[in-house]
Design an enzyme around this catalytic site. Sequence first.
Site, PDB file in Angstrom:
ATOM      1  N   HIS A   3       2.003  11.119  -1.205  1.00 39.92           N
ATOM      2  CA  HIS A   3       1.120  10.717  -0.117  1.00 39.92           C
ATOM      3  C   HIS A   3       1.234  11.802   0.952  1.00 39.92           C
ATOM      4  O   HIS A   3       2.107  11.754   1.808  1.00 39.92           O
ATOM      5  CB  HIS A   3       1.490   9.343   0.449  1.00 39.92           C
ATOM      6  N   HIS A  52       0.851  -1.186   0.000  1.00 34.12           N
ATOM      7  CA  HIS A  52       0.000   0.000   0.000  1.00 34.12           C
ATOM      8  C   HIS A  52       0.890   1.241   0.000  1.00 34.12           C
ATOM      9  O   HIS A  52       1.864   1.302   0.737  1.00 34.12           O
ATOM     10  CB  HIS A  52      -0.891  -0.027   1.251  1.00 34.12           C
TER      11      HIS A  52
END
Length: 347
Positions: free
Chosen positions: A121, A44
């Site tokens: 992110h 992930h």
Amino acid sequence: MGGQASTGGSVQSLLGTTNTDWMSALCPLLRDVPLHHLSIPGSHDTMTYCLNKKSPISQTQSRLLQLLGKVLPCVTRPVVLRWSITQVLDVTEQLDAGVRYLDLRIAHMLVGSEKNLHFVHMVYTTALVEDTLTEISEWLENHPREVVILACRNFEGMTEDLHEYLVACIRNIFGDMLCPRGDLPTLNQLWSRGQQVILSYEEESVVSRHGELWPGIPYWWGDQVKAQELIQYLERMKSCGRPGGLFVAGINLTENLAYVLGHPSQSLRKMTLPNLPCLSTWVREQCPGPGAQCTNIIAGDFIGADTFVGDVIRLNEKLLRCSRVPFAAHVECGREEWVWGGVPASP
């Protein structure tokens, strides 16, 4: 930092002694199983190991957080970074560890150069997309019977011209390694064609123009702080039935603002690691295959911190124990059948 997990003595004949080339070491019967019926480990937010503490906070974050990042960068950015990093192994180390699904969240920084694309992110990476795709391609050249699933997502700040530029980079870097969109193949089919990359692209208009791109892969994201609540979410999703193609069950925990404020000195890593034994127990209980409650890709954080990758790969052994693999002996009227406990069933 290799992070490889032993596959265990009882299944070494199935998987080999390490996970680096686990696909090529699969039992021959499993090489004729479509990829969406195999158990495949994924990471992930694959690229967060190289987030840049000097980068601005992503434009998708709240205006307040962006403002704090500009006004109090020495306070805000270290906190944001601690809660943004989900991986410590680099992309080659993740591939060596056995990861075969890479979650690539792509962005163009407003302050960046015209064509430089980064990963993101909450903040942006030091790594460039083109360099990382080249690194993956070089790894695949050294492991010609391994297959990767690349999920290109997010696309923050991307214009149509940048999308076309990225697709051109993908074509130039992977070339004939790319598997064109169509029916999901088996490993044997991919090997026979010399193809090693299935690339999903979460921008429908771009996918429609390029036959080498696959649609976005569904990702079950629980958005939970606690492991038990995440597991409950995943079980609810399973009860609704699996998607028809490739899909991801994410065992990644997600912080919320209340949790961060209540644990100012912690990080996503400190929140995640104590919960890995509980999440690993859930992983080991899963089963791949075409059944309504079967899993496919399972993606996690902090690859190498436990036996996650080996646990996911070993789930494929359940297909052999249940005999749910395609056999030439069970072909009738030109139609391949599956066998579950000796009883034929359509795939």
